[in-house]
Write a protein that holds these residues in place. Structure first.
Motif, PDB file in Angstrom:
ATOM      1  N   MET A 183       0.830  -1.202   0.000  1.00 39.82           N
ATOM      2  CA  MET A 183       0.000   0.000   0.000  1.00 39.82           C
ATOM      3  C   MET A 183       0.874   1.266   0.000  1.00 39.82           C
ATOM      4  SD  MET A 183      -2.788  -1.514  -0.244  1.00 39.82           S
ATOM      5  CE  MET A 183      -3.958  -0.186  -0.157  1.00 39.82           C
ATOM      6  N   PRO A 184       0.336   2.375  -0.549  1.00 39.92           N
ATOM      7  CA  PRO A 184       1.160   3.571  -0.747  1.00 39.92           C
ATOM      8  C   PRO A 184       1.155   4.581   0.403  1.00 39.92           C
ATOM      9  CG  PRO A 184      -0.916   3.853  -1.874  1.00 39.92           C
ATOM     10  CD  PRO A 184      -0.941   2.464  -1.253  1.00 39.92           C
ATOM     11  N   ASN A 185       0.606   4.220   1.562  1.00 36.47           N
ATOM     12  CA  ASN A 185       0.578   5.191   2.665  1.00 36.47           C
ATOM     13  C   ASN A 185       1.937   5.221   3.362  1.00 36.47           C
ATOM     14  OD1 ASN A 185      -0.047   2.582   3.544  1.00 36.47           O
ATOM     15  ND2 ASN A 185      -1.191   3.314   5.317  1.00 36.47           N
ATOM     16  N   LEU A 186       2.888   5.832   2.671  1.00 38.10           N
ATOM     17  CA  LEU A 186       4.284   5.897   3.106  1.00 38.10           C
ATOM     18  C   LEU A 186       4.712   7.357   3.202  1.00 38.10           C
ATOM     19  CD1 LEU A 186       5.554   3.166   0.608  1.00 38.10           C
ATOM     20  CD2 LEU A 186       5.026   2.859   3.032  1.00 38.10           C
ATOM     21  N   ASN A 187       5.950   7.564   3.613  1.00 38.68           N
ATOM     22  CA  ASN A 187       6.509   8.897   3.654  1.00 38.68           C
ATOM     23  C   ASN A 187       7.903   8.859   3.030  1.00 38.68           C
ATOM     24  OD1 ASN A 187       6.987  11.559   4.129  1.00 38.68           O
ATOM     25  ND2 ASN A 187       7.366  11.317   6.319  1.00 38.68           N
ATOM     26  N   PRO A 188       8.108   9.358   1.845  1.00 33.20           N
ATOM     27  CA  PRO A 188       7.144  10.065   1.012  1.00 33.20           C
ATOM     28  C   PRO A 188       6.172   9.098   0.327  1.00 33.20           C
ATOM     29  CG  PRO A 188       9.215   9.878  -0.176  1.00 33.20           C
ATOM     30  CD  PRO A 188       9.440   9.293   1.201  1.00 33.20           C
ATOM     31  N   THR A 189       5.012   9.624  -0.023  1.00 34.63           N
ATOM     32  CA  THR A 189       4.044   8.810  -0.749  1.00 34.63           C
ATOM     33  C   THR A 189       4.560   8.591  -2.173  1.00 34.63           C
ATOM     34  OG1 THR A 189       2.775  10.728  -1.485  1.00 34.63           O
ATOM     35  CG2 THR A 189       2.071   9.669   0.576  1.00 34.63           C
ATOM     36  N   PRO A 190       4.357   7.412  -2.727  1.00 32.14           N
ATOM     37  CA  PRO A 190       4.842   7.142  -4.090  1.00 32.14           C
ATOM     38  C   PRO A 190       3.931   7.786  -5.146  1.00 32.14           C
ATOM     39  CG  PRO A 190       3.821   5.186  -3.163  1.00 32.14           C
ATOM     40  CD  PRO A 190       3.820   6.223  -2.087  1.00 32.14           C
ATOM     41  N   ASP A 191       4.028   9.107  -5.245  1.00 31.91           N
ATOM     42  CA  ASP A 191       3.190   9.858  -6.176  1.00 31.91           C
ATOM     43  C   ASP A 191       3.980  10.411  -7.358  1.00 31.91           C
ATOM     44  OD1 ASP A 191       4.619  11.865  -4.899  1.00 31.91           O
ATOM     45  OD2 ASP A 191       2.888  12.684  -3.846  1.00 31.91           O
ATOM     46  N   SER A 192       5.297  10.171  -7.365  1.00 28.48           N
ATOM     47  CA  SER A 192       6.170  10.595  -8.462  1.00 28.48           C
ATOM     48  C   SER A 192       7.344   9.625  -8.508  1.00 28.48           C
ATOM     49  CB  SER A 192       6.687  12.013  -8.226  1.00 28.48           C
ATOM     50  OG  SER A 192       7.550  12.030  -7.097  1.00 28.48           O
ATOM     51  N   LEU A 193       8.081   9.647  -9.605  1.00 32.00           N
ATOM     52  CA  LEU A 193       9.257   8.773  -9.701  1.00 32.00           C
ATOM     53  C   LEU A 193      10.272   9.106  -8.620  1.00 32.00           C
ATOM     54  CD1 LEU A 193       9.790   8.447 -13.556  1.00 32.00           C
ATOM     55  CD2 LEU A 193       8.827   6.775 -11.957  1.00 32.00           C
ATOM     56  N   GLU A 194      10.434  10.384  -8.335  1.00 34.18           N
ATOM     57  CA  GLU A 194      11.369  10.818  -7.289  1.00 34.18           C
ATOM     58  C   GLU A 194      10.973  10.250  -5.925  1.00 34.18           C
ATOM     59  OE1 GLU A 194      12.770  14.933  -5.068  1.00 34.18           O
ATOM     60  OE2 GLU A 194      11.713  15.057  -6.975  1.00 34.18           O
ATOM     61  N   ASN A 195       9.679  10.292  -5.597  1.00 35.00           N
ATOM     62  CA  ASN A 195       9.224   9.791  -4.302  1.00 35.00           C
ATOM     63  C   ASN A 195       9.124   8.270  -4.258  1.00 35.00           C
ATOM     64  OD1 ASN A 195       9.099  12.365  -3.312  1.00 35.00           O
ATOM     65  ND2 ASN A 195       6.889  12.566  -3.541  1.00 35.00           N
ATOM     66  N   LEU A 196       9.015   7.643  -5.408  1.00 41.39           N
ATOM     67  CA  LEU A 196       8.979   6.178  -5.468  1.00 41.39           C
ATOM     68  C   LEU A 196      10.378   5.579  -5.325  1.00 41.39           C
ATOM     69  CD1 LEU A 196       7.361   3.544  -6.020  1.00 41.39           C
ATOM     70  CD2 LEU A 196       7.745   3.979  -8.468  1.00 41.39           C
ATOM     71  N   ALA A 197      11.406   6.326  -5.681  1.00 45.42           N
ATOM     72  CA  ALA A 197      12.786   5.821  -5.693  1.00 45.42           C
ATOM     73  C   ALA A 197      13.228   5.185  -4.372  1.00 45.42           C
ATOM     74  CB  ALA A 197      13.751   6.919  -6.123  1.00 45.42           C
ATOM     75  N   PRO A 198      13.010   5.809  -3.196  1.00 49.76           N
ATOM     76  CA  PRO A 198      13.465   5.165  -1.953  1.00 49.76           C
ATOM     77  C   PRO A 198      12.794   3.802  -1.711  1.00 49.76           C
ATOM     78  CG  PRO A 198      12.874   7.460  -1.547  1.00 49.76           C
ATOM     79  CD  PRO A 198      12.441   7.144  -2.944  1.00 49.76           C
ATOM     80  N   GLN A 199      11.541   3.686  -2.057  1.00 43.00           N
ATOM     81  CA  GLN A 199      10.844   2.415  -1.882  1.00 43.00           C
ATOM     82  C   GLN A 199      11.411   1.364  -2.841  1.00 43.00           C
ATOM     83  OE1 GLN A 199       6.635   2.454  -2.735  1.00 43.00           O
ATOM     84  NE2 GLN A 199       6.308   0.514  -1.680  1.00 43.00           N
ATOM     85  N   ARG A 200      11.624   1.732  -4.083  1.00 44.06           N
ATOM     86  CA  ARG A 200      12.181   0.784  -5.057  1.00 44.06           C
ATOM     87  C   ARG A 200      13.578   0.334  -4.645  1.00 44.06           C
ATOM     88  NH1 ARG A 200      12.479   2.459 -10.647  1.00 44.06           N
ATOM     89  NH2 ARG A 200      12.588   0.238 -11.040  1.00 44.06           N
ATOM     90  N   GLU A 201      14.374   1.250  -4.105  1.00 44.81           N
ATOM     91  CA  GLU A 201      15.723   0.897  -3.642  1.00 44.81           C
ATOM     92  C   GLU A 201      15.654  -0.093  -2.479  1.00 44.81           C
ATOM     93  OE1 GLU A 201      17.430   4.710  -2.785  1.00 44.81           O
ATOM     94  OE2 GLU A 201      17.434   5.287  -4.912  1.00 44.81           O
ATOM     95  N   ALA A 202      14.746   0.139  -1.540  1.00 47.05           N
ATOM     96  CA  ALA A 202      14.594  -0.769  -0.393  1.00 47.05           C
ATOM     97  C   ALA A 202      14.099  -2.137  -0.853  1.00 47.05           C
ATOM     98  CB  ALA A 202      13.647  -0.162   0.637  1.00 47.05           C
TER      99      ALA A 202
END
Length: 142
Positions: A88-107
């Motif tokens: 689910m996307p309720n994260l910080n930062p929320t995955p609403d852009s490629l920039e904000n999705l990057a930390p999640q993809r790296e993890a």
């Protein structure tokens, strides 16, 4: 690895049937395709199922790793028979852009032990006012 699961209970056409199931390199194959060195398991007392997929998990990373991490959540899921999860996307930062999705993809790349498919947010910051860049996110999220 090659293996044959002898006499496994497999659900086919509305009923459980006893079947030999051959696997090579993670794919089901015909038993004739296995080499003589394939490992054999007696599975007469077991039910053989495909890997499960959970479409609603909260792995909480990035932003809330004190609750759970991608590593701990995927290990628990794998132990329960899951081979993929949608987070689910309720994260910080929320995955609403490629920039904000990057930390999640790296993890995910670093710590996941099963397949993790992240959800992107529909709106920026999950605020419901401005749409996320869904065209840019589409190749990376579900």
């Amino acid at each position: 690895m090659e293996a044959i699961f002898k006499g496994a209970n497999v659900y086919r056409n509305g009923a459980f049937v006893s079947r030999d199931v051959a696997v090579s390199s993670g794919r089901i194959v015909s038993p004739d395709e296995l080499s003589a060195g394939a490992v054999s398991f007696d599975c007469r007392r077991f039910v053989l199922l495909p890997g499960f997929v959970d479409v609603h998990v909260h792995l909480r990373e990035p932003g809330f790793s004190y609750k759970e991490t991608i590593g701990s959540g995927t290990k628990a899921a794998a132990r329960g028979g899951y081979t993929a999860v949608c987070t689910m996307p309720n994260l910080n930062p929320t995955p609403d852009s490629l920039e904000n999705l990057a930390p999640q993809r790296e993890a995910i790349a670093r710590d996941a032990c099963i397949r993790v498919l992240p959800y992107g947010t529909i709106t920026v910051g999950e605020k419901g006012t401005e749409l996320s860049d869904m065209d840019a996110l589409a190749p990376y999220v579900v």
